[in-house]
Scaffold this motif. Structure first.
Motif, PDB file in Angstrom:
ATOM      1  N   TYR A  82       0.746  -1.321   0.083  1.00 13.00           N
ATOM      2  CA  TYR A  82      -0.130  -0.056  -0.168  1.00 13.00           C
ATOM      3  C   TYR A  82       0.823   1.342   0.080  1.00 13.00           C
ATOM      4  N   LEU A  83       0.675   2.141  -0.972  1.00  8.80           N
ATOM      5  CA  LEU A  83       1.690   3.268  -1.298  1.00  8.80           C
ATOM      6  C   LEU A  83       0.821   4.378  -1.021  1.00  8.80           C
ATOM      7  N   CYS A  84       1.473   5.483  -0.174  1.00 10.31           N
ATOM      8  CA  CYS A  84       0.860   6.685  -0.247  1.00 10.31           C
ATOM      9  C   CYS A  84       1.668   7.773  -0.979  1.00 10.31           C
ATOM     10  N   ALA A  85       1.029   8.703  -1.387  1.00  8.95           N
ATOM     11  CA  ALA A  85       1.661   9.744  -2.088  1.00  8.95           C
ATOM     12  C   ALA A  85       1.173  11.189  -2.009  1.00  8.95           C
ATOM     13  N   SER A  86       2.022  12.140  -1.669  1.00  7.99           N
ATOM     14  CA  SER A  86       1.515  13.589  -1.477  1.00  7.99           C
ATOM     15  C   SER A  86       2.090  14.493  -2.467  1.00  7.99           C
ATOM     16  N   SER A  87       1.153  15.582  -2.592  1.00 10.62           N
ATOM     17  CA  SER A  87       1.583  16.686  -3.471  1.00 10.62           C
ATOM     18  C   SER A  87       0.915  17.760  -3.033  1.00 10.62           C
ATOM     19  N   SER A  88       1.242  18.866  -3.454  1.00 11.34           N
ATOM     20  CA  SER A  88       0.757  20.195  -3.153  1.00 11.34           C
ATOM     21  C   SER A  88      -0.956  20.173  -3.815  1.00 11.34           C
ATOM     22  N   ASP A  89      -0.980  19.711  -4.979  1.00 10.36           N
ATOM     23  CA  ASP A  89      -2.398  19.436  -5.516  1.00 10.36           C
ATOM     24  C   ASP A  89      -2.317  18.547  -6.497  1.00 10.36           C
ATOM     25  N   ARG A  90      -2.467  17.328  -6.531  1.00  7.63           N
ATOM     26  CA  ARG A  90      -2.167  16.240  -7.424  1.00  7.63           C
ATOM     27  C   ARG A  90      -2.873  16.630  -8.763  1.00  7.63           C
ATOM     28  N   LEU A  91      -3.886  17.262  -8.677  1.00  8.77           N
ATOM     29  CA  LEU A  91      -4.795  17.449  -9.729  1.00  8.77           C
ATOM     30  C   LEU A  91      -4.371  18.797 -10.691  1.00  8.77           C
ATOM     31  N   SER A  92      -3.522  19.518 -10.053  1.00  9.20           N
ATOM     32  CA  SER A  92      -2.982  20.755 -10.544  1.00  9.20           C
ATOM     33  C   SER A  92      -1.669  20.573 -11.383  1.00  9.20           C
ATOM     34  N   GLY A  93      -1.319  19.081 -11.455  1.00  4.47           N
ATOM     35  CA  GLY A  93      -0.003  18.738 -12.090  1.00  4.47           C
ATOM     36  C   GLY A  93       1.225  19.133 -11.295  1.00  4.47           C
ATOM     37  N   ASN A  94       0.938  19.184 -10.059  1.00  3.88           N
ATOM     38  CA  ASN A  94       2.138  19.191  -9.090  1.00  3.88           C
ATOM     39  C   ASN A  94       2.862  17.759  -8.994  1.00  3.88           C
ATOM     40  N   THR A  95       4.214  17.818  -8.950  1.00  6.03           N
ATOM     41  CA  THR A  95       4.707  16.373  -8.651  1.00  6.03           C
ATOM     42  C   THR A  95       4.200  15.706  -7.396  1.00  6.03           C
ATOM     43  N   ILE A  96       4.061  14.531  -7.718  1.00 11.65           N
ATOM     44  CA  ILE A  96       3.790  13.719  -6.632  1.00 11.65           C
ATOM     45  C   ILE A  96       4.863  13.011  -6.182  1.00 11.65           C
ATOM     46  N   TYR A  97       4.937  12.772  -4.903  1.00 16.25           N
ATOM     47  CA  TYR A  97       5.916  11.763  -4.061  1.00 16.25           C
ATOM     48  C   TYR A  97       5.457  10.997  -3.405  1.00 16.25           C
ATOM     49  N   PHE A  98       5.962   9.775  -3.466  1.00 15.83           N
ATOM     50  CA  PHE A  98       5.502   8.297  -2.887  1.00 15.83           C
ATOM     51  C   PHE A  98       6.418   8.113  -1.738  1.00 15.83           C
ATOM     52  N   GLY A  99       5.603   7.446  -0.774  1.00 16.53           N
ATOM     53  CA  GLY A  99       6.207   6.766   0.372  1.00 16.53           C
ATOM     54  C   GLY A  99       7.018   5.635   0.075  1.00 16.53           C
ATOM     55  N   GLU A 100       7.612   4.596   1.023  1.00  9.90           N
ATOM     56  CA  GLU A 100       8.259   3.458   0.558  1.00  9.90           C
ATOM     57  C   GLU A 100       7.122   2.479   0.549  1.00  9.90           C
ATOM     58  N   GLY A 101       6.024   2.825   1.280  1.00  8.06           N
ATOM     59  CA  GLY A 101       5.107   1.805   1.508  1.00  8.06           C
ATOM     60  C   GLY A 101       4.725   0.990   2.610  1.00  8.06           C
ATOM     61  N   SER A 102       3.679   0.561   2.688  1.00 10.31           N
ATOM     62  CA  SER A 102       3.357  -0.501   3.892  1.00 10.31           C
ATOM     63  C   SER A 102       2.947  -1.960   3.146  1.00 10.31           C
TER      64      SER A 102
END
Lengths: 114, 107
Positions: free
Chosen positions: A89-109
């Motif tokens: 299970y991966l989580c990713a964060s972004s300033s705003d995913r839908l505005s084209g900002n880069t998404i950054y992934f965690g290492e996962g669970s």
């Protein structure tokens, strides 16, 4: 700047139990999205939260749920675990995913259901 | 048929070779992402495209919206480029992923 942190990294659960996974996004990011990765289905989108609201949801049963707190940290919960829920299970964060900002992934669970 | 198709599924190259990975999609999209996943699970977002072409170091990504096709190119490939490369499209807020291309670059 700290990256996306997911806890726990590894866990084993028994069928029928429930599990809660946590994701701490990069500071300042308001978008947190969750994904499931299995050998058979590949990567699949679970849902996305933005400013404490679920903004988008993939095609998963209601056993999969999530929430986001005011500090943007997010949790996802899977109830009544099935063997097929074993996955990364991966989580990713972004300033705003839908505005084209880069998404950054965690290492996962890594979840194993036995 | 998957909404996102990648080819090839597996690719082996010699160090220094030029590599191309292709992605075709069948839905309207707002953006296309190329991701890199190394053994152990960690995923890095390489590019986000909505039109045209982007370049970062030895990596180049292109997208043709009319043909619903994107390519990821790696110039002067290196063993450290060995990874799974995944194409993902975003449509109506939801993301759909290709099955990935496993790249092995031999020294």
């Amino acid at each position: 700047k700290a990256g996306v942190t997911q806890t726990p990294r590894y866990l084993i659960k028994t069928r029928g139990q429930q599990v809660t996974l946590s994701c701490s996004p990069i500071s300042g990011h308001r978008s947190v999205s969750w994904y499931q990765q299995t050998p058979g289905q590949g990567l699949q989108f679970l849902f996305e939260y933005f400013s404490e609201t679920q903004r988008n949801k993939g095609n998963f049963p209601g056993r999969f749920s999530g929430r986001q707190f005011s500090n943007s940290r997010s949790e996802m919960n899977v109830s009544t675990l099935e063997l097929g829920d074993s996955a990364l299970y991966l989580c990713a964060s972004s300033s705003d995913r839908l505005s084209g900002n880069t998404i950054y992934f965690g290492e996962g669970s890594w979840l194993t259901v036995v | 048929k998957n909404e996102v198709e990648q080819s090839p599924q597996n690719l082996t190259a010699q160090e220094g070779e030029f590599i191309t990975i292709n992605c075709s999609y069948s839905v309207g999209i707002s953006a296309l992402h190329w991701l890199q996943q190394h053994p152990g699970g960690g995923i890095v977002s390489l590019f986000m495209l909505s039109s045209g072409k982007k370049k970062h170091g030895r990596l180049i990504a292109t997208i043709n919206i009319q043909e619903k096709h994107s390519s990821l190119h790696i110039t002067a490939s290196h063993p450290r480029d060995s990874a799974v490369y995944i194409c993902a499209v975003t449509n109506a807020g939801k993301s759909t992923f290709g099955d990935g291309t496993t790249l092995t670059v031999k020294p």
